[in-house]
Motif scaffolding. Structure first.
Motif, PDB file in Angstrom:
ATOM      1  N   UNK A  24       0.776  -1.238   0.000  1.00  0.00           N
ATOM      2  CA  UNK A  24       0.000   0.000   0.000  1.00  0.00           C
ATOM      3  C   UNK A  24       0.800   1.276   0.000  1.00  0.00           C
ATOM      4  N   UNK A  25       2.110   1.198  -0.144  1.00  0.00           N
ATOM      5  CA  UNK A  25       2.953   2.401  -0.139  1.00  0.00           C
ATOM      6  C   UNK A  25       3.070   2.950  -1.571  1.00  0.00           C
ATOM      7  N   UNK A  26       1.980   3.551  -2.036  1.00  0.00           N
ATOM      8  CA  UNK A  26       1.889   3.977  -3.432  1.00  0.00           C
ATOM      9  C   UNK A  26       2.873   5.081  -3.779  1.00  0.00           C
ATOM     10  N   UNK A  27       3.065   6.040  -2.874  1.00  0.00           N
ATOM     11  CA  UNK A  27       3.972   7.144  -3.198  1.00  0.00           C
ATOM     12  C   UNK A  27       5.410   6.639  -3.337  1.00  0.00           C
ATOM     13  N   UNK A  28       5.813   5.758  -2.456  1.00  0.00           N
ATOM     14  CA  UNK A  28       7.155   5.187  -2.551  1.00  0.00           C
ATOM     15  C   UNK A  28       7.307   4.375  -3.844  1.00  0.00           C
ATOM     16  N   UNK A  29       6.240   3.669  -4.224  1.00  0.00           N
ATOM     17  CA  UNK A  29       6.277   2.907  -5.477  1.00  0.00           C
ATOM     18  C   UNK A  29       6.466   3.831  -6.672  1.00  0.00           C
ATOM     19  N   UNK A  30       5.734   4.925  -6.707  1.00  0.00           N
ATOM     20  CA  UNK A  30       5.874   5.884  -7.809  1.00  0.00           C
ATOM     21  C   UNK A  30       7.287   6.459  -7.860  1.00  0.00           C
ATOM     22  N   UNK A  31       7.813   6.771  -6.684  1.00  0.00           N
ATOM     23  CA  UNK A  31       9.165   7.327  -6.615  1.00  0.00           C
ATOM     24  C   UNK A  31      10.193   6.317  -7.111  1.00  0.00           C
ATOM     25  N   UNK A  70      -1.681  -2.544   5.331  1.00  0.00           N
ATOM     26  CA  UNK A  70      -0.762  -1.835   6.228  1.00  0.00           C
ATOM     27  C   UNK A  70      -0.423  -0.415   5.787  1.00  0.00           C
ATOM     28  N   UNK A  71      -0.169  -0.189   4.525  1.00  0.00           N
ATOM     29  CA  UNK A  71       0.180   1.140   4.036  1.00  0.00           C
ATOM     30  C   UNK A  71      -1.051   1.995   3.778  1.00  0.00           C
ATOM     31  N   UNK A  74      -3.517   1.290  -0.613  1.00  0.00           N
ATOM     32  CA  UNK A  74      -3.540  -0.010  -1.278  1.00  0.00           C
ATOM     33  C   UNK A  74      -4.317   0.026  -2.588  1.00  0.00           C
ATOM     34  N   UNK A  75      -5.387   0.817  -2.647  1.00  0.00           N
ATOM     35  CA  UNK A  75      -6.188   0.861  -3.867  1.00  0.00           C
ATOM     36  C   UNK A  75      -5.406   1.501  -5.020  1.00  0.00           C
ATOM     37  N   UNK A  76      -4.587   2.504  -4.721  1.00  0.00           N
ATOM     38  CA  UNK A  76      -3.757   3.118  -5.767  1.00  0.00           C
ATOM     39  C   UNK A  76      -2.726   2.117  -6.291  1.00  0.00           C
ATOM     40  N   UNK A  77      -2.149   1.321  -5.379  1.00  0.00           N
ATOM     41  CA  UNK A  77      -1.185   0.307  -5.801  1.00  0.00           C
ATOM     42  C   UNK A  77      -1.872  -0.730  -6.680  1.00  0.00           C
ATOM     43  N   UNK A  78      -3.066  -1.159  -6.264  1.00  0.00           N
ATOM     44  CA  UNK A  78      -3.822  -2.121  -7.064  1.00  0.00           C
ATOM     45  C   UNK A  78      -4.125  -1.569  -8.453  1.00  0.00           C
TER      46      UNK A  78
END
Length: 260
Positions: A24-31, A70-71, A74-78
């Motif tokens: 669920x750590x979408x911002x870190x994923x984008x970075x 946890x993050x 999660x929906x943005x990551x999905x």
């Protein structure tokens, strides 16, 4: 939607960027994706945004599972992973947290842990159409992937050679949970056997699942879960270069007594 075959991308030789547990750590994923050289095109506000990714050199993303829980997003990551699947720019294997969320979406009787509660809370803002799409996507995820003509295996908790190419109940359970003793430690966590200690297979196996502060690499097995949701890092392994790329967590999103 049927479960993908483990060898559905066997003839794909990469190059790949294999990304550890996102949780669920979408911002870190984008970075991290931007650091890896991907262009991101997002539409909509955070929490309901759709993001498409592309790499100028044709690289593709492989997620090791545990997209959710946890993050904070999660929906943005999905959505990012689902769009990548549709655009043929990413693939994902099922993680144990993804599987539990799927069972909840299906109306199964599951124990709603503090981890799952964070994802369920997000679903209350979602339309039924998206949740049905998310269910279909998660149902389709394989237990493991065979890539690069069999030279690379990706499974959430790893996979010994005897299960490579086999999509059975036993292999899928191992791929999601690893090998446990049935006992728990003094903090209540399952005690796991170190299956990689005895791995002698030719294919490189890449997994996540067990959060550690540093990337673990032994016997041709890589563990990429470096605890981004606990305030650690989000890690990618470039393949075939075997180069590690990381970004730091924005903050500690979820408590873990092992990380104190």
């Amino acid at each position: 939607m049927t479960v993908q075959r483990p060898d559905s991308w066997k003839d794909q030789r990469g190059p790949f960027d294999i990304i550890g547990d996102v949780h669920g750590c979408a911002r870190e994923l984008e970075k991290l994706l931007e650091k890896l050289g991907y262009t991101l095109k997002s539409r909509g506000p955070r929490g309901t945004r759709t993001t498409r990714i592309a790499h100028p050199n044709g690289r593709k993303v492989i997620f090791v599972g545990d997209l959710v829980d946890r993050g904070p997003a999660s929906m943005d990551v999905l959505r990012l992973a689902m769009q990548g699947e549709a655009d043929d720019t990413s693939r994902c294997v099922i993680g144990n947290h993804d599987d539990k969320f799927l069972r909840w979406l299906m109306g199964r009787d599951v124990q709603v842990s503090s981890s799952l509660k964070t994802t369920i809370k997000e679903t209350k803002q979602e339309k039924r159409k998206f949740l049905n799409q998310a269910r279909a996507y998660l149902e389709s995820l394989p237990g493991h992937l065979i890539l690069d003509d069999g030279r690379l295996i990706v499974a959430h908790a790893g996979l010994p050679e005897k299960f490579h190419g086999i999509e059975s109940r036993q292999s899928r359970a191992f791929a999601m949970y690893g090998e446990t003793t049935g006992q728990t430690d003094d903090l209540g966590f399952p005690i796991r056997r170190d299956w990689a200690r005895n791995y002698t297979g030719t294919p490189t196996v890449v997994h996540g699942h067990v959060a550690e502060k540093k990337v673990r690499h032994k016997n041709n097995v890589w563990c990429l879960d470096t605890g981004v949701v606990y305030g650690g890092k989000l890690t990618a392994l470039r393949w075939p270069e075997e180069e590690i790329v990381q970004v730091k967590a924005k903050r500690d999103w979820f408590p873990n007594p092992r990380w104190n």
